[in-house]
Design a protein around this motif. Structure first.
Motif, PDB file in Angstrom:
ATOM      1  N   GLU A 146       0.947  -0.971   0.018  1.00 39.69           N
ATOM      2  CA  GLU A 146       0.328   0.374  -0.184  1.00 39.69           C
ATOM      3  C   GLU A 146       0.580   1.332   0.144  1.00 39.69           C
ATOM      4  OE1 GLU A 146      -2.961   1.819   2.804  1.00 39.69           O
ATOM      5  OE2 GLU A 146      -2.145  -0.210   3.253  1.00 39.69           O
ATOM      6  N   ILE A 147       1.019   2.306  -1.023  1.00 38.43           N
ATOM      7  CA  ILE A 147       1.861   3.390  -0.593  1.00 38.43           C
ATOM      8  C   ILE A 147       1.005   4.403   0.297  1.00 38.43           C
ATOM      9  CG2 ILE A 147       2.665   5.171  -2.601  1.00 38.43           C
ATOM     10  CD1 ILE A 147       3.613   2.195  -3.108  1.00 38.43           C
ATOM     11  N   ILE A 148       1.689   4.914   0.726  1.00 37.91           N
ATOM     12  CA  ILE A 148       1.392   5.998   1.692  1.00 37.91           C
ATOM     13  C   ILE A 148       1.361   7.143   0.775  1.00 37.91           C
ATOM     14  CG2 ILE A 148       1.152   7.131   3.800  1.00 37.91           C
ATOM     15  CD1 ILE A 148       0.267   4.778   4.218  1.00 37.91           C
ATOM     16  N   GLY A 149       2.416   8.038   1.051  1.00 37.69           N
ATOM     17  CA  GLY A 149       2.969   8.943   0.332  1.00 37.69           C
ATOM     18  C   GLY A 149       4.414   9.703   0.185  1.00 37.69           C
ATOM     19  N   GLU A 150       4.502  11.268   0.423  1.00 38.71           N
ATOM     20  CA  GLU A 150       5.126  11.998   0.792  1.00 38.71           C
ATOM     21  C   GLU A 150       5.437  11.698   2.484  1.00 38.71           C
ATOM     22  OE1 GLU A 150       6.917  14.943  -0.580  1.00 38.71           O
ATOM     23  OE2 GLU A 150       6.341  14.709  -2.246  1.00 38.71           O
ATOM     24  N   VAL A 151       5.961  11.534   3.069  1.00 40.05           N
ATOM     25  CA  VAL A 151       6.537  11.448   4.024  1.00 40.05           C
ATOM     26  C   VAL A 151       7.135  12.034   5.075  1.00 40.05           C
ATOM     27  CG1 VAL A 151       4.894   9.677   4.925  1.00 40.05           C
ATOM     28  CG2 VAL A 151       7.086   9.173   4.912  1.00 40.05           C
ATOM     29  N   ILE A 244       3.438   0.565   2.987  1.00 38.16           N
ATOM     30  CA  ILE A 244       3.514  -0.554   4.057  1.00 38.16           C
ATOM     31  C   ILE A 244       2.878  -1.692   3.048  1.00 38.16           C
ATOM     32  CG2 ILE A 244       1.952  -1.271   5.416  1.00 38.16           C
ATOM     33  CD1 ILE A 244       3.228   1.104   6.159  1.00 38.16           C
ATOM     34  N   PHE A 245       4.298  -3.056   3.270  1.00 38.82           N
ATOM     35  CA  PHE A 245       4.084  -3.900   3.241  1.00 38.82           C
ATOM     36  C   PHE A 245       3.937  -5.147   4.221  1.00 38.82           C
ATOM     37  CE2 PHE A 245       6.501  -8.160   2.834  1.00 38.82           C
ATOM     38  CZ  PHE A 245       6.414  -8.125   0.658  1.00 38.82           C
ATOM     39  N   ASN A 246       2.871  -5.564   3.609  1.00 40.82           N
ATOM     40  CA  ASN A 246       2.654  -7.018   4.490  1.00 40.82           C
ATOM     41  C   ASN A 246       2.780  -8.395   3.618  1.00 40.82           C
ATOM     42  OD1 ASN A 246      -0.107  -5.367   4.769  1.00 40.82           O
ATOM     43  ND2 ASN A 246       0.764  -5.671   6.439  1.00 40.82           N
ATOM     44  N   GLY A 247       3.323  -9.660   4.436  1.00 37.89           N
ATOM     45  CA  GLY A 247       3.814 -10.282   3.549  1.00 37.89           C
ATOM     46  C   GLY A 247       5.160 -10.775   4.523  1.00 37.89           C
ATOM     47  N   ASN A 248       5.979 -12.230   3.402  1.00 35.07           N
ATOM     48  CA  ASN A 248       6.618 -12.363   4.196  1.00 35.07           C
ATOM     49  C   ASN A 248       7.627 -11.807   3.629  1.00 35.07           C
ATOM     50  OD1 ASN A 248       9.154 -13.817   4.138  1.00 35.07           O
ATOM     51  ND2 ASN A 248       8.399 -15.795   4.700  1.00 35.07           N
ATOM     52  N   TYR A 249       8.441 -11.039   4.472  1.00 34.09           N
ATOM     53  CA  TYR A 249      10.189 -10.424   5.116  1.00 34.09           C
ATOM     54  C   TYR A 249      10.931 -10.488   3.276  1.00 34.09           C
ATOM     55  CZ  TYR A 249       7.912  -7.990   9.153  1.00 34.09           C
ATOM     56  OH  TYR A 249       7.187  -7.187   9.654  1.00 34.09           O
ATOM     57  N   ILE A 250      11.088 -11.608   3.031  1.00 37.52           N
ATOM     58  CA  ILE A 250      11.764 -12.401   1.493  1.00 37.52           C
ATOM     59  C   ILE A 250      11.584 -11.206   0.891  1.00 37.52           C
ATOM     60  CG2 ILE A 250      12.281 -14.093   0.968  1.00 37.52           C
ATOM     61  CD1 ILE A 250      11.762 -16.233   2.158  1.00 37.52           C
ATOM     62  N   GLU A 294       7.715  -1.473   7.186  1.00 33.03           N
ATOM     63  CA  GLU A 294       7.855   0.245   6.164  1.00 33.03           C
ATOM     64  C   GLU A 294       8.442   0.619   5.553  1.00 33.03           C
ATOM     65  OE1 GLU A 294       5.705   3.659   9.523  1.00 33.03           O
ATOM     66  OE2 GLU A 294       7.370   1.776  10.899  1.00 33.03           O
ATOM     67  N   ILE A 295       8.433   0.375   4.462  1.00 32.55           N
ATOM     68  CA  ILE A 295       9.946   1.066   3.378  1.00 32.55           C
ATOM     69  C   ILE A 295       9.349   2.324   2.854  1.00 32.55           C
ATOM     70  CG2 ILE A 295       9.515   0.252   1.174  1.00 32.55           C
ATOM     71  CD1 ILE A 295       9.927  -2.606   3.160  1.00 32.55           C
ATOM     72  N   PHE A 296      10.540   3.033   3.257  1.00 31.46           N
ATOM     73  CA  PHE A 296      10.945   4.287   2.589  1.00 31.46           C
ATOM     74  C   PHE A 296      11.682   4.549   1.777  1.00 31.46           C
ATOM     75  CE2 PHE A 296       9.698   4.043   7.315  1.00 31.46           C
ATOM     76  CZ  PHE A 296       8.699   4.984   6.940  1.00 31.46           C
TER      77      PHE A 296
END
Length: 303
Positions: A146-151, A244-250, A294-296
């Motif tokens: 899910e893309i959140i946008g600028e932070v 936001i990423f949901n799933g296996n961290y691989i 959380e991915i940035f």
């Protein structure tokens, strides 16, 4: 020359031109086209992982951009060359073309195609590509981005370990370093100030290699213990794109491609140095779709 002879000569010339085009200039013995429900980056990485597990696959090479890959398969006495071409349609759809050649038997394959609707090459190619497509769909359903946008990312002080890895091995690399890092933190009473993270300091997309820092935010004080493998650094806050990423961290790097795509669509210049913050411990197991990261992707500062 009579009209009849001219007509025959014209037909023979036309057949010669068509034959030249078909047997020499046509780009492949067989071409498969399909639409894939994923971004090119996800397809690229899934194709490489699928290829590494396929007993008939000899090698796969990325040719320049991630949109073009060359793959070889060994079937009995034949080496089949698959040229994959990816063309993104929108955020969740990519057109895929697969050019399939058998260099040793190319002429016979093309001749057979003229007289038979389903040759051995075609059957093998369809089975192989369908196998990959099934794997891709299964993989795509195993995570969500899910893309959140600028932070604005906050400033933190961190303890970390530096290393190098292949992109697909980053989670394994992190798990190898976890005992050392956690043991050091516990033994020395270092106070944590957040979730574990990785910071990619170099991402070579052509060779799928990364330089990374794996660590924890910690409370800074003058009594932090020196260790030969563990370093300390202040991470200065900066503007970034967030997902936001949901799933296996691989597979959390799939969010990197989603953020790159978002940046390109919106004309935002970014640094290709992703940062991931992990909210769950994979050692506890459970449904990976409930794991959160959380991915940035840092935004380039304007000069």
């Amino acid at each position: 020359m009579s009209l009849r002879n001219k007509l025959v000569l014209g037909i023979l010339s036309l057949l010669g031109i068509v034959s030249l085009g078909y047997f020499i200039l046509w780009p492949a013995d067989y071409i498969i086209r399909f639409q894939a429900p994923a971004l090119p980056g996800t397809i690229n990485q899934t194709l490489k992982i699928w290829s590494s597990a396929n007993p008939n696959a000899k090698e796969i090479e990325q040719e320049g951009s991630m949109l073009s890959l060359r793959q070889e398969f060994q079937f009995a006495d034949s080496t089949h060359v698959y040229q994959w071409s990816l063309d993104q349609v929108h955020d969740s759809l990519t057109n895929v073309k697969v050019y399939i050649n058998d260099p040793r038997h190319s002429i016979s394959n093309r001749l057979s195609t003229l007289f038979y609707s389903d040759t051995d090459l075609k059957k093998r190619a369809k089975k192989t590509v369908l196998d990959f497509y099934a794997k891709l769909v299964e993989h795509k359903n195993s995570f969500k981005v899910e893309i959140i946008g600028e932070v604005e990312m906050p400033t933190t002080y961190t303890a970390y370990i530096e290393s190098k890895s292949k992109q697909y091995s980053k989670a394994a690399q992190m798990m190898r370093q976890l005992p050392l890092l956690e043991g050091f933190v516990v033994e020395n009473g270092i106070e944590l100030k957040g979730y574990p993270f990785i910071e990619i300091t170099k991402w070579d997309r052509a060779h799928d290699s990364i330089h990374l820092r794996f660590g924890y935010p910690v409370v800074r004080n003058e009594k932090l213990i020196v260790h030969p493998e563990i370093k300390y650094k202040r991470f200065f806050g900066k503007k970034a794109l967030k997902a936001i990423f949901n799933g296996n961290y691989i597979n959390s790097d799939r969010a990197w491609y989603a953020l790159l795509n978002y940046a390109e669509k919106n004309g935002i210049e970014v640094e290709e140095t992703p940062i991931e913050i992990f909210h769950n411990n994979p050692n506890y197991g459970g449904n990976s779709m409930r794991w959160k990261a959380e991915i940035f992707l840092p935004i380039k500062e304007k000069e």
